[in-house]
Write a protein that holds these residues in place. Sequence first.
Motif, PDB file in Angstrom:
ATOM      1  N   LYS A   1       0.832  -1.201   0.000  1.00 37.17           N
ATOM      2  CA  LYS A   1       0.000   0.000   0.000  1.00 37.17           C
ATOM      3  C   LYS A   1       0.870   1.256   0.000  1.00 37.17           C
ATOM      4  N   VAL A   2       0.526   2.172  -0.919  1.00 36.40           N
ATOM      5  CA  VAL A   2       1.306   3.394  -1.062  1.00 36.40           C
ATOM      6  C   VAL A   2       0.392   4.598  -0.914  1.00 36.40           C
ATOM      7  N   GLU A   3       0.782   5.535  -0.098  1.00 28.96           N
ATOM      8  CA  GLU A   3       0.008   6.757   0.057  1.00 28.96           C
ATOM      9  C   GLU A   3       0.285   7.665  -1.142  1.00 28.96           C
ATOM     10  N   TRP A   4      -0.786   8.004  -1.853  1.00 30.35           N
ATOM     11  CA  TRP A   4      -0.651   8.841  -3.047  1.00 30.35           C
ATOM     12  C   TRP A   4      -0.613  10.307  -2.601  1.00 30.35           C
ATOM     13  N   THR A   5       0.583  10.787  -2.368  1.00 30.41           N
ATOM     14  CA  THR A   5       0.753  12.169  -1.930  1.00 30.41           C
ATOM     15  C   THR A   5       1.812  12.832  -2.796  1.00 30.41           C
ATOM     16  N   PRO A   6       1.739  14.155  -2.929  1.00 26.78           N
ATOM     17  CA  PRO A   6       2.755  14.882  -3.712  1.00 26.78           C
ATOM     18  C   PRO A   6       4.155  14.645  -3.160  1.00 26.78           C
ATOM     19  N   ALA A   7       4.247  14.309  -1.905  1.00 22.72           N
ATOM     20  CA  ALA A   7       5.543  14.081  -1.282  1.00 22.72           C
ATOM     21  C   ALA A   7       6.163  12.765  -1.739  1.00 22.72           C
ATOM     22  N   ASN A   8       5.304  11.867  -2.189  1.00 23.59           N
ATOM     23  CA  ASN A   8       5.817  10.571  -2.630  1.00 23.59           C
ATOM     24  C   ASN A   8       6.147  10.640  -4.114  1.00 23.59           C
ATOM     25  N   LYS A   9       7.382  10.891  -4.431  1.00 25.48           N
ATOM     26  CA  LYS A   9       7.757  11.073  -5.836  1.00 25.48           C
ATOM     27  C   LYS A   9       7.850   9.762  -6.600  1.00 25.48           C
ATOM     28  N   TYR A  10       7.753   8.668  -5.901  1.00 23.58           N
ATOM     29  CA  TYR A  10       7.837   7.370  -6.586  1.00 23.58           C
ATOM     30  C   TYR A  10       6.466   6.791  -6.870  1.00 23.58           C
ATOM     31  N   ARG A  11       5.407   7.494  -6.441  1.00 27.55           N
ATOM     32  CA  ARG A  11       4.063   6.963  -6.674  1.00 27.55           C
ATOM     33  C   ARG A  11       3.857   6.638  -8.146  1.00 27.55           C
ATOM     34  N   PRO A  12       3.135   5.632  -8.536  1.00 31.82           N
ATOM     35  CA  PRO A  12       2.385   4.759  -7.615  1.00 31.82           C
ATOM     36  C   PRO A  12       3.244   3.673  -6.966  1.00 31.82           C
ATOM     37  N   PHE A  13       4.536   3.768  -7.079  1.00 33.12           N
ATOM     38  CA  PHE A  13       5.402   2.762  -6.470  1.00 33.12           C
ATOM     39  C   PHE A  13       5.674   3.122  -5.026  1.00 33.12           C
ATOM     40  N   CYS A  14       6.070   2.113  -4.235  1.00 33.44           N
ATOM     41  CA  CYS A  14       6.305   2.348  -2.815  1.00 33.44           C
ATOM     42  C   CYS A  14       7.711   2.877  -2.584  1.00 33.44           C
ATOM     43  N   SER A  15       8.596   2.667  -3.539  1.00 32.77           N
ATOM     44  CA  SER A  15       9.983   3.081  -3.348  1.00 32.77           C
ATOM     45  C   SER A  15      10.677   3.217  -4.699  1.00 32.77           C
ATOM     46  N   GLU A  16      11.855   3.807  -4.685  1.00 35.81           N
ATOM     47  CA  GLU A  16      12.620   3.941  -5.917  1.00 35.81           C
ATOM     48  C   GLU A  16      12.956   2.564  -6.471  1.00 35.81           C
ATOM     49  N   ARG A  17      13.244   1.641  -5.566  1.00 34.99           N
ATOM     50  CA  ARG A  17      13.603   0.290  -5.981  1.00 34.99           C
ATOM     51  C   ARG A  17      12.491  -0.351  -6.820  1.00 34.99           C
ATOM     52  N   CYS A  18      11.264  -0.251  -6.330  1.00 36.79           N
ATOM     53  CA  CYS A  18      10.142  -0.848  -7.054  1.00 36.79           C
ATOM     54  C   CYS A  18       9.932  -0.141  -8.395  1.00 36.79           C
ATOM     55  N   LYS A  19      10.172   1.151  -8.421  1.00 32.36           N
ATOM     56  CA  LYS A  19      10.035   1.890  -9.671  1.00 32.36           C
ATOM     57  C   LYS A  19      11.082   1.413 -10.675  1.00 32.36           C
ATOM     58  N   GLN A  20      12.294   1.248 -10.217  1.00 27.85           N
ATOM     59  CA  GLN A  20      13.374   0.790 -11.099  1.00 27.85           C
ATOM     60  C   GLN A  20      13.097  -0.616 -11.617  1.00 27.85           C
ATOM     61  N   ILE A  21      12.579  -1.458 -10.754  1.00 27.13           N
ATOM     62  CA  ILE A  21      12.259  -2.830 -11.162  1.00 27.13           C
ATOM     63  C   ILE A  21      11.241  -2.808 -12.286  1.00 27.13           C
ATOM     64  N   ASP A  22      10.223  -1.963 -12.122  1.00 27.75           N
ATOM     65  CA  ASP A  22       9.179  -1.896 -13.139  1.00 27.75           C
ATOM     66  C   ASP A  22       9.727  -1.344 -14.449  1.00 27.75           C
ATOM     67  N   LEU A  23      10.532  -0.308 -14.372  1.00 28.00           N
ATOM     68  CA  LEU A  23      11.126   0.266 -15.580  1.00 28.00           C
ATOM     69  C   LEU A  23      12.051  -0.737 -16.247  1.00 28.00           C
ATOM     70  N   GLY A  24      12.779  -1.479 -15.433  1.00 28.52           N
ATOM     71  CA  GLY A  24      13.687  -2.496 -15.962  1.00 28.52           C
ATOM     72  C   GLY A  24      12.926  -3.572 -16.703  1.00 28.52           C
TER      73      GLY A  24
END
Length: 60
Positions: free
Chosen positions: A12-35
């Motif tokens: 679960k990820v809080e969709w807030t402007p502060a969360n720059k990786y949304r909809p991902f929970c972390s940079e790691r998950c974002k990188q995995i998806d992009l990869g």
Amino acid sequence: MTVVACPTCGKKVEWTPANKYRPFCSERCKQIDLGAWAEEKYTIPGAVQGDPEVDKPTDD
Ligand SMILES: [Zn+2]
């Protein structure tokens, strides 16, 4: 507050402007998806390319 599920791990990820990786929970998950996306992209040309039969010289 809007809460979404991370596309990579389902956390679960809080969709807030502060969360720059949304909809991902972390940079790691974002990188995995992009990869995964990039890998898929690179796989396509190799898959459609080349029918070995076409290159065979026809010795008639
Ligand atoms: Zn995640």
